[in-house]
Design an enzyme around this catalytic site. Structure first.
Site, short mmCIF file in Angstrom:
data_model
loop_
_atom_site.label_atom_id
_atom_site.label_comp_id
_atom_site.label_asym_id
_atom_site.label_seq_id
_atom_site.Cartn_x
_atom_site.Cartn_y
_atom_site.Cartn_z
N HIS A 186 -6.95 -2.21 -0.33
CA HIS A 186 -6.83 -0.84 0.18
C HIS A 186 -7.96 -0.52 1.16
O HIS A 186 -7.74 0.08 2.22
CB HIS A 186 -6.91 0.19 -0.97
CG HIS A 186 -5.84 0.11 -1.99
ND1 HIS A 186 -6.12 0.11 -3.34
CD2 HIS A 186 -4.49 0.05 -1.88
CE1 HIS A 186 -4.99 0.06 -4.03
NE2 HIS A 186 -3.97 0.01 -3.16
N LYS B 15 5.47 5.96 -12.10
CA LYS B 15 4.88 4.87 -12.89
C LYS B 15 3.70 5.38 -13.71
O LYS B 15 3.10 6.39 -13.39
CB LYS B 15 4.45 3.73 -11.97
CG LYS B 15 3.41 4.11 -10.93
CD LYS B 15 3.16 2.94 -9.99
CE LYS B 15 2.18 3.32 -8.91
NZ LYS B 15 1.96 2.23 -7.97
N ARG C 89 1.53 -6.87 2.15
CA ARG C 89 0.92 -8.09 1.63
C ARG C 89 1.88 -9.27 1.71
O ARG C 89 1.54 -10.33 2.16
CB ARG C 89 0.50 -7.91 0.16
CG ARG C 89 -0.59 -6.91 -0.06
CD ARG C 89 -0.69 -6.58 -1.51
NE ARG C 89 0.58 -5.96 -1.90
CZ ARG C 89 0.90 -5.57 -3.11
NH1 ARG C 89 0.06 -5.75 -4.08
NH2 ARG C 89 2.05 -5.00 -3.37
N SER D 258 -3.00 -3.15 -7.41
CA SER D 258 -3.67 -2.40 -8.47
C SER D 258 -3.17 -2.83 -9.83
O SER D 258 -3.94 -2.91 -10.79
CB SER D 258 -3.45 -0.90 -8.27
OG SER D 258 -4.14 -0.46 -7.13
#
Length: 172
Positions: free
Chosen positions: A17, A41, A90, A128
């Site tokens: 990040h 979530k 990514r 994360s």
């Protein structure tokens, strides 16, 4: 001045990040790190703690502002006068998700562009979720997060004690 919005849950913020936000400041005049408060979530850190960690990460970068938000990202982008939403990519699976989100956001607000930055090679594995799982299993996350985030993990895990639910994916 072109202001960009980099939204996310940042639960917690990690070096991937930080890399994307820092690189976005090379392209845009200001980057607003927007910490989403109530995603669907489950999260480890409450919004206030995530905002504090993100602020700490960018305390020495005057081009990055940090705030919390709720509701639609495009509505918040308009509220802070951001013309661009920054996202990081990514892997290929990120592209499919981000592509659909960009199209949905464009449908809702065609005046706001989405710009995706490709993650630095050394951060391609970082998420994360992965960092949280490793931390919860007492793994070493020092190469993935800044020291103050690692400390926050230790504090949070100690607070949760036996009540924490350890993820399944990294136990095998």
């Amino acid at each position: 001045m072109v202001r960009a919005l980099f939204p996310g849950t940042f639960d917690p913020i990690h070096y991937g990040h930080i890399d994307i936000a820092t690189r976005a400041t090379r392209v845009f005049d200001e980057v607003v790190m927007a910490v989403y408060d109530k995603p669907l979530k489950s999260l480890m850190f409450p919004p206030e703690e995530r905002i504090t960690l993100v602020k700490e990460a960018f305390k020495d970068n005057p081009k990055i502002k940090v705030t919390g938000y709720s509701g639609l990202t495009v509505d918040f982008a308009r509220k802070v006068d951001a013309k661009v939403i920054v996202r990081g990519l990514r892997v290929f699976s990120d592209f499919e998700f981000e592509f659909r989100m960009a199209l949905a956001n464009h449908r809702l607000a065609d005046d706001i562009e989405v710009v995706a930055l490709i993650t630095a090679e050394e951060h391609t594995f970082l998420s994360s979720t992965t960092v949280r799982e490793i931390a919860m299993l007492n793994g070493d996350v020092s190469s993935m997060v800044p020291p103050f985030v690692e400390l926050a993990f230790k504090k949070k895990i100690a607070e949760q004690g036996e009540q924490q639910s350890v993820p399944n994916s990294l136990r095998d």
